[in-house]
Design an enzyme around this catalytic site. Structure first.
Site, PDB file in Angstrom:
ATOM      1  N   LYS A  16      -0.070   4.260  -0.137  1.00 33.57           N
ATOM      2  CA  LYS A  16      -0.741   5.407   0.495  1.00 33.57           C
ATOM      3  C   LYS A  16      -0.652   6.633  -0.427  1.00 33.57           C
ATOM      4  CE  LYS A  16       0.493   3.413   4.884  1.00 33.57           C
ATOM      5  NZ  LYS A  16       0.319   3.531   6.307  1.00 33.57           N
ATOM      6  N   GLU A  41      -5.250  -5.420  10.516  1.00 29.15           N
ATOM      7  CA  GLU A  41      -4.274  -4.350  10.681  1.00 29.15           C
ATOM      8  C   GLU A  41      -4.553  -3.631  12.000  1.00 29.15           C
ATOM      9  OE1 GLU A  41      -2.294  -3.135   6.813  1.00 29.15           O
ATOM     10  OE2 GLU A  41      -4.009  -1.833   7.057  1.00 29.15           O
ATOM     11  N   GLU A  67      -6.823   4.262   7.895  1.00 28.69           N
ATOM     12  CA  GLU A  67      -6.678   5.711   7.637  1.00 28.69           C
ATOM     13  C   GLU A  67      -7.957   6.277   7.020  1.00 28.69           C
ATOM     14  OE1 GLU A  67      -2.981   5.382   5.496  1.00 28.69           O
ATOM     15  OE2 GLU A  67      -2.000   4.776   7.359  1.00 28.69           O
ATOM     16  N   GLY A 124       2.362   1.958  10.678  1.00 21.80           N
ATOM     17  CA  GLY A 124       3.267   3.103  10.530  1.00 21.80           C
ATOM     18  C   GLY A 124       3.949   3.511  11.822  1.00 21.80           C
ATOM     19  N   ASN A 183       0.857  -1.190   0.000  1.00 17.97           N
ATOM     20  CA  ASN A 183       0.000   0.000   0.000  1.00 17.97           C
ATOM     21  C   ASN A 183       0.893   1.239   0.000  1.00 17.97           C
ATOM     22  OD1 ASN A 183      -1.840   2.019   0.443  1.00 17.97           O
ATOM     23  ND2 ASN A 183      -2.256   1.480   2.577  1.00 17.97           N
ATOM     24  N   HIS A 207      -9.423   0.724   4.908  1.00 18.61           N
ATOM     25  CA  HIS A 207      -8.135   0.940   5.573  1.00 18.61           C
ATOM     26  C   HIS A 207      -8.356   1.843   6.787  1.00 18.61           C
ATOM     27  CE1 HIS A 207      -4.036   2.254   6.325  1.00 18.61           C
ATOM     28  NE2 HIS A 207      -3.655   1.174   5.676  1.00 18.61           N
ATOM     29  N   SER A 212       3.470  -2.460  10.195  1.00 19.23           N
ATOM     30  CA  SER A 212       4.928  -2.401  10.340  1.00 19.23           C
ATOM     31  C   SER A 212       5.613  -3.716   9.973  1.00 19.23           C
ATOM     32  CB  SER A 212       5.311  -1.958  11.759  1.00 19.23           C
ATOM     33  OG  SER A 212       4.821  -0.662  12.013  1.00 19.23           O
TER      34      SER A 212
HETATM   35  C1  PEP Z   1      -0.631  -0.049   5.795  1.00 20.98           C
HETATM   36  O1  PEP Z   1      -0.548   1.044   5.279  1.00 20.98           O
HETATM   37  O2  PEP Z   1      -1.602  -0.765   5.552  1.00 20.98           O
HETATM   38  C2  PEP Z   1       0.424  -0.494   6.709  1.00 20.98           C
HETATM   39  C3  PEP Z   1       0.312  -1.668   7.276  1.00 20.98           C
HETATM   40  O3  PEP Z   1       1.471   0.366   6.904  1.00 20.98           O
HETATM   41  P1  PEP Z   1       2.892   0.019   7.603  1.00 20.98           P
HETATM   42  O4  PEP Z   1       3.391  -1.259   7.002  1.00 20.98           O
HETATM   43  O5  PEP Z   1       3.757   1.191   7.284  1.00 20.98           O
HETATM   44  O6  PEP Z   1       2.626  -0.123   9.067  1.00 20.98           O
END
Ligand code: PEP
Length: 224
Positions: free
Chosen positions: A8, A146, A78, A152, A6, A76, A182
């Site tokens: 973003k 997630e 976000e 992040g 992703n 997601h 992460s």
């Molecule tokens: C994501 O954006 O779905 C995500 C898991 O980000 P990160 O790997 O940076 O934590």
């Protein structure tokens, strides 16, 4: 094993450096065409529930199909956190995309406060049920666990936390479940080795070609 990156709202890596990789990329809308033309399995980061209409700023499943896009993320954290996406909106987006023939990666996960107060399973249950009600265990549907506190932040769920959450999610809706939060080259192997972890949704580490390739190679090694 499914690995999805992703990007973003970042430009993301050079698509030619990813050529031939067995992975999904989720670039910003402006790079969808470029990724499709480079032969990458390409998902959007969101999709609307109506095929067309007065929905400024949105993009529909038929529009994505016209571009050669294979699927979309929905829900997601976000989107849920900054854009007020409700469980119902997420489920409607997912159902419309599946009905149109797109693949869907639907994201669920608890916040730090919810985990600390012991509400993780209750939160996951509500989020997953909303998706299950509208989408069922459709072909093409994948969930991504997630935990919001791991996205992040550099804080990764332990393999045990991930495994427990994935088993719980699958007990409610039996579809593949990716782990996201992460994921990096140095923690991918232990997470992907868990029996109910069917792949990874990778944010930050997917912006770097070598990190992303390394995670894909780890997944391929574990699968074989
Ligand atoms: C994501 O954006 O779905 C995500 C898991 O980000 P990160 O790997 O940076 O934590």
């Amino acid at each position: 094993m499914i690995i999805a990156g992703n990007w973003k709202m970042y430009r993301g890596p050079d698509v030619h450096a990813l050529a031939g990789l067995d992975a999904i990329v989720c670039p910003p809308y402006t790079r969808l065409r470029e990724c499709v033309e480079a032969g990458l399995t390409t998902y959007a980061q969101n999709v609307h529930w109506e095929p067309e209409g007065a929905f400024t700023g949105e993009i529909s499943a038929p529009m994505l199909l016209e571009l050669g896009v294979a699927g979309s993320l929905v829900g997601h954290s976000e989107r849920r956190q900054y854009f007020g996406e409700t469980d119902l909106a997420v489920a409607r987006r997912g159902a419309a995309a599946l009905a149109a023939g797109l693949g869907v990666i639907a994201c669920v996960g608890e916040t730090a406060e919810q985990r600390e107060s012991g509400a993780t399973e209750a939160v996951l249950e509500i989020q997953v049920e909303a998706i299950a009600e509208r989408c069922g265990a459709a072909d093409g549907l994948v969930l991504a666990y997630e935990p919001v506190w791991a996205i992040g932040t550099g804080l990764t769920a332990t393999p045990e936390i991930a495994q427990d959450a994935h088993a719980f999610i699958k007990s409610r809706l039996d579809v593949p479940v990716l782990y996201g939060g992460s994921v990096k080259p140095d923690n991918a192997a232990e997470l992907l080795a868990q029996p109910d972890v069917d792949g990874a949704l990778v944010g930050g580490a997917s912006l770097d070609v070598e990190s992303f390739k390394s995670i894909c190679l780890t997944a391929a090694r574990i699968r074989s």
